[in-house]
Structure formats: structure tokens, C-alpha cells
Design a protein around this motif. Sequence first.
Motif, PDB file in Angstrom:
ATOM      1  N   THR A 194       0.479  -0.867   0.189  1.00 22.78           N
ATOM      2  CA  THR A 194       0.221  -0.192  -0.412  1.00 22.78           C
ATOM      3  C   THR A 194       0.564   1.210  -0.354  1.00 22.78           C
ATOM      4  O   THR A 194      -0.014   2.668   0.328  1.00 22.78           O
ATOM      5  N   CYS A 195       1.922   1.258   0.255  1.00 19.33           N
ATOM      6  CA  CYS A 195       2.863   2.457  -0.004  1.00 19.33           C
ATOM      7  C   CYS A 195       3.958   2.574  -1.291  1.00 19.33           C
ATOM      8  O   CYS A 195       5.313   3.148  -1.361  1.00 19.33           O
ATOM      9  N   SER A 196       3.657   0.911  -2.318  1.00 14.92           N
ATOM     10  CA  SER A 196       5.213   0.786  -2.523  1.00 14.92           C
ATOM     11  C   SER A 196       4.330   1.177  -4.204  1.00 14.92           C
ATOM     12  O   SER A 196       3.516   0.295  -4.197  1.00 14.92           O
ATOM     13  N   TYR A 197       5.223   1.700  -5.174  1.00 15.30           N
ATOM     14  CA  TYR A 197       4.366   2.141  -6.280  1.00 15.30           C
ATOM     15  C   TYR A 197       5.120   1.607  -7.514  1.00 15.30           C
ATOM     16  O   TYR A 197       6.451   1.772  -7.194  1.00 15.30           O
ATOM     17  N   PHE A 198       4.699   1.840  -9.110  1.00 12.66           N
ATOM     18  CA  PHE A 198       5.408   0.826  -9.933  1.00 12.66           C
ATOM     19  C   PHE A 198       4.770   2.722 -10.466  1.00 12.66           C
ATOM     20  O   PHE A 198       3.982   3.140 -10.559  1.00 12.66           O
ATOM     21  N   LEU A 199       5.850   3.389 -11.502  1.00 13.77           N
ATOM     22  CA  LEU A 199       5.612   3.781 -11.872  1.00 13.77           C
ATOM     23  C   LEU A 199       5.373   4.431 -14.013  1.00 13.77           C
ATOM     24  O   LEU A 199       6.466   3.042 -14.556  1.00 13.77           O
ATOM     25  N   LYS A 200       4.525   3.726 -14.419  1.00  9.43           N
ATOM     26  CA  LYS A 200       4.721   3.649 -16.221  1.00  9.43           C
ATOM     27  C   LYS A 200       4.413   3.895 -17.501  1.00  9.43           C
ATOM     28  O   LYS A 200       3.709   5.037 -17.041  1.00  9.43           O
ATOM     29  N   GLU A 201       4.771   4.247 -18.442  1.00 11.83           N
ATOM     30  CA  GLU A 201       4.890   4.636 -19.086  1.00 11.83           C
ATOM     31  C   GLU A 201       3.960   3.825 -20.609  1.00 11.83           C
ATOM     32  O   GLU A 201       4.929   2.914 -20.662  1.00 11.83           O
ATOM     33  N   LYS A 202       2.230   3.927 -20.556  1.00 11.64           N
ATOM     34  CA  LYS A 202       1.945   3.257 -21.506  1.00 11.64           C
ATOM     35  C   LYS A 202       2.103   1.343 -19.937  1.00 11.64           C
ATOM     36  O   LYS A 202       2.116   1.377 -18.909  1.00 11.64           O
ATOM     37  N   ASP A 203       3.150   0.533 -20.684  1.00  9.56           N
ATOM     38  CA  ASP A 203       2.863  -0.822 -20.349  1.00  9.56           C
ATOM     39  C   ASP A 203       4.913  -0.986 -19.696  1.00  9.56           C
ATOM     40  O   ASP A 203       5.068  -2.247 -18.756  1.00  9.56           O
ATOM     41  N   THR A 204       5.201   0.374 -20.032  1.00  4.63           N
ATOM     42  CA  THR A 204       6.720   0.395 -20.011  1.00  4.63           C
ATOM     43  C   THR A 204       7.563   0.772 -18.189  1.00  4.63           C
ATOM     44  O   THR A 204       6.416   2.152 -17.720  1.00  4.63           O
ATOM     45  N   ALA A 244       4.316   9.152  -0.176  1.00  5.68           N
ATOM     46  CA  ALA A 244       3.975   9.842   1.298  1.00  5.68           C
ATOM     47  C   ALA A 244       2.572   9.581   1.915  1.00  5.68           C
ATOM     48  O   ALA A 244       2.253   9.356   3.319  1.00  5.68           O
ATOM     49  N   HIS A 245       1.598   9.498   0.791  1.00  2.74           N
ATOM     50  CA  HIS A 245       0.119   9.719   1.301  1.00  2.74           C
ATOM     51  C   HIS A 245       0.057   8.581   1.269  1.00  2.74           C
ATOM     52  O   HIS A 245      -0.686   7.763   2.482  1.00  2.74           O
ATOM     53  N   GLY A 246       0.490   6.830   1.364  1.00  4.51           N
ATOM     54  CA  GLY A 246       0.759   5.427   1.007  1.00  4.51           C
ATOM     55  C   GLY A 246       0.695   5.329   2.717  1.00  4.51           C
ATOM     56  O   GLY A 246      -0.331   3.880   3.307  1.00  4.51           O
ATOM     57  N   ALA A 247       2.107   5.856   2.599  1.00  3.86           N
ATOM     58  CA  ALA A 247       2.262   5.988   4.682  1.00  3.86           C
ATOM     59  C   ALA A 247       1.665   6.730   5.854  1.00  3.86           C
ATOM     60  O   ALA A 247       0.868   6.098   6.662  1.00  3.86           O
ATOM     61  N   LEU A 248       0.874   7.748   5.412  1.00  2.00           N
ATOM     62  CA  LEU A 248       0.040   8.444   6.511  1.00  2.00           C
ATOM     63  C   LEU A 248      -1.146   7.458   6.321  1.00  2.00           C
ATOM     64  O   LEU A 248      -1.485   7.469   7.123  1.00  2.00           O
ATOM     65  N   GLU A 249      -1.536   6.590   5.431  1.00  2.00           N
ATOM     66  CA  GLU A 249      -3.335   6.170   5.160  1.00  2.00           C
ATOM     67  C   GLU A 249      -2.226   4.973   6.542  1.00  2.00           C
ATOM     68  O   GLU A 249      -3.255   3.824   6.770  1.00  2.00           O
ATOM     69  N   SER A 250      -1.333   4.056   6.060  1.00  4.01           N
ATOM     70  CA  SER A 250      -1.583   2.690   6.968  1.00  4.01           C
ATOM     71  C   SER A 250      -1.000   3.258   8.755  1.00  4.01           C
ATOM     72  O   SER A 250      -1.247   2.215   9.434  1.00  4.01           O
ATOM     73  N   ARG A 251      -1.329   4.722   8.985  1.00  7.40           N
ATOM     74  CA  ARG A 251      -1.307   4.795  10.129  1.00  7.40           C
ATOM     75  C   ARG A 251      -0.102   3.993  11.203  1.00  7.40           C
ATOM     76  O   ARG A 251       0.337   3.708  12.758  1.00  7.40           O
ATOM     77  N   ILE A 252       1.025   3.646  11.059  1.00 10.38           N
ATOM     78  CA  ILE A 252       2.538   3.640  11.332  1.00 10.38           C
ATOM     79  C   ILE A 252       3.108   4.598  11.795  1.00 10.38           C
ATOM     80  O   ILE A 252       2.841   5.319  10.544  1.00 10.38           O
ATOM     81  N   PRO A 253       3.258   4.745  12.529  1.00  9.29           N
ATOM     82  CA  PRO A 253       3.899   6.435  13.097  1.00  9.29           C
ATOM     83  C   PRO A 253       5.186   6.760  13.024  1.00  9.29           C
ATOM     84  O   PRO A 253       5.541   7.412  13.110  1.00  9.29           O
ATOM     85  N   HIS A 254       6.374   5.920  12.519  1.00 10.60           N
ATOM     86  CA  HIS A 254       7.432   6.135  11.882  1.00 10.60           C
ATOM     87  C   HIS A 254       8.248   6.028  10.458  1.00 10.60           C
ATOM     88  O   HIS A 254       7.907   4.872   9.972  1.00 10.60           O
ATOM     89  N   GLY A 255       8.764   6.894   9.888  1.00 13.97           N
ATOM     90  CA  GLY A 255       9.118   6.373   8.562  1.00 13.97           C
ATOM     91  C   GLY A 255      11.250   6.793   8.694  1.00 13.97           C
ATOM     92  O   GLY A 255      11.619   7.891   9.543  1.00 13.97           O
TER      93      GLY A 255
END
Length: 293
Positions: A194-204, A244-255
Amino acid sequence: MLEIKLLTPESAKPYQTFTYQSFRKGIIDSAISPEIRPIVIGASFMGNPVGLVVAGCDRKGATANVVSIFVQKSFRNMGIGTALMNHLLDHLRSEKFLKVTIQYYELDHIQVLEKVLKKSGWKTPQLYSRYYRLELKKLVGFRWMDRMKLPSSYRLVSWGEVSKEEREQVKNLNEVGYRSYYDPSENEKAVVDTCSYFLKEKDTIIGWSIVERHLEDTLLYRVLYVREAYRDKGLGLVLAAKTAHGALESRIPHGVIQIVAANERMQKIYKRIIEPLSPVITPYRTCEKDLSS
């Protein structure tokens, strides 16, 4: 009388508490292949354990890495740490190792370790990276997170939406600044989807941000990477904002965020995003010794 010697898995048992929890099983496990078995040197006084140094090894690559060194408090400042290190170095030379390394966090009393390294002939330790620990709640209301917009030709997808086969395609890239540590599949079991993402251009796949969880109360921002042809377009900031948005939504206090000292782009992101959050900073140093001469 002080005795320093190479330990076997059986003789290492009384020394287990002298190393980190993660290494205690390995130093006494006789079933581990000799090719990868750690090298363990112990110091004893009148038959009682007083010190230990442990080195992981790659015998095929003829390299070793010191993972821990410890001397009991009542026996410190007697040269035992240096004697342990020198015994290890002599053993590595006799086994035809070519290089030994050590990495460590610059924590309290680290000058004791650095004194041992200097006395046993290591090179001057170099800053590799810094770890920045912060309270994630400080991200609330941080306006830059909502200002980062993704150009229409790109899309963000979560870790779970990308197949293993796709991730394999961006492994060991031959690009400027790429390190094997940046591999998005480096430590799959610890990845927080929920905090890790891939950035794609089309399918790459053109970039990724990987967050791991090793402690209950802390997220580790392991890597943020944008492929060479897509840099300097602000895409790294978009990835950072989404993460950062994903981290906030996780409710985990520290990064915790690790930034390699030589990574100029991430240094700029640090100045803009992380520094205003007043993080606790821990330098991470690396040092090596040539054993071939």
C-alpha cells in the motif's frame, strides 16, 4: 591468560550473546555450507569468553564483510578489539581472501570501532549514506504532497499490480547511477504493497518507490528510482508524494529514509521535502581493506 582463536560452530556456542540476534544461529550452525559459513574469531580470558568478531564471507569472490565485533565492558581498553581484528585479517590472508569490508551506523561510542580500524590498518571510513528518521504525522498538511501532478502520459500502479515477470525486466539495469540495491524485487517479503508504487509510461516501467517494513512501528523507504531517460522531469517528486500519502494511510508512526551521499537528485528531494520535517539523522559509513598485498 588471554587466548584468541578461530571458533568452530561447536566452540562458538558460549559466544552467541556477543553478536547480533540475527547472526547467533548462523555462527553455531554446522549445517551451513563451508562456502558461505561465517568466520568467527573468539577471545577468552582464563577460559571465559570476553570478545568476538564475526565476518560473513564469499569464498568464490574472495571477499569478506565484518558484521560484528564485541568486547565485554570490563575488558575494554586493553587492545582486545584490535587483537581480534588483526587475528581475523591474518586468517583471511591465509585463506587467500583479497578484500574485507565493514559498514556501520555512526551511533554513540562508534569512535571505539574506528580506533580499532585505524590501529589494524584499514582505510579511512567513508560516508556512504544517511538515514533520516521522522514522525509520519508531520506529513499532515504538507502542501507539496497535493501539488505534485502526474502528466497524462504516465500512470502510477501499486506493487501488487505489477507481475514478477515485469519486475524482472528492470533488474540489473545498465544505467547511470543504478545499483543492485535499487532492484524493486530485492526483498519482496518485506515490501508494503500500500506504500510501494511503480510508475509506467503505457506498459513500460520507468520508475518505482519501494517501502519495506521490518519493525512494527517503522516504515523503511528503501528506494526511489527513476530510469535514466526520464529524469529531471519532476517524476521522482510525484513518486515521493504518492508514497507519502500511502505511508500516512498506513497509520504506522515512523518512517526511515536512506539517501546515498552521492545521489545528487535525492539530496535535492531531501532539502525540499525531508529537511523541513526535522528528522533524526544517522550517518552510515563504509570502509575496506585490501588483503592482496
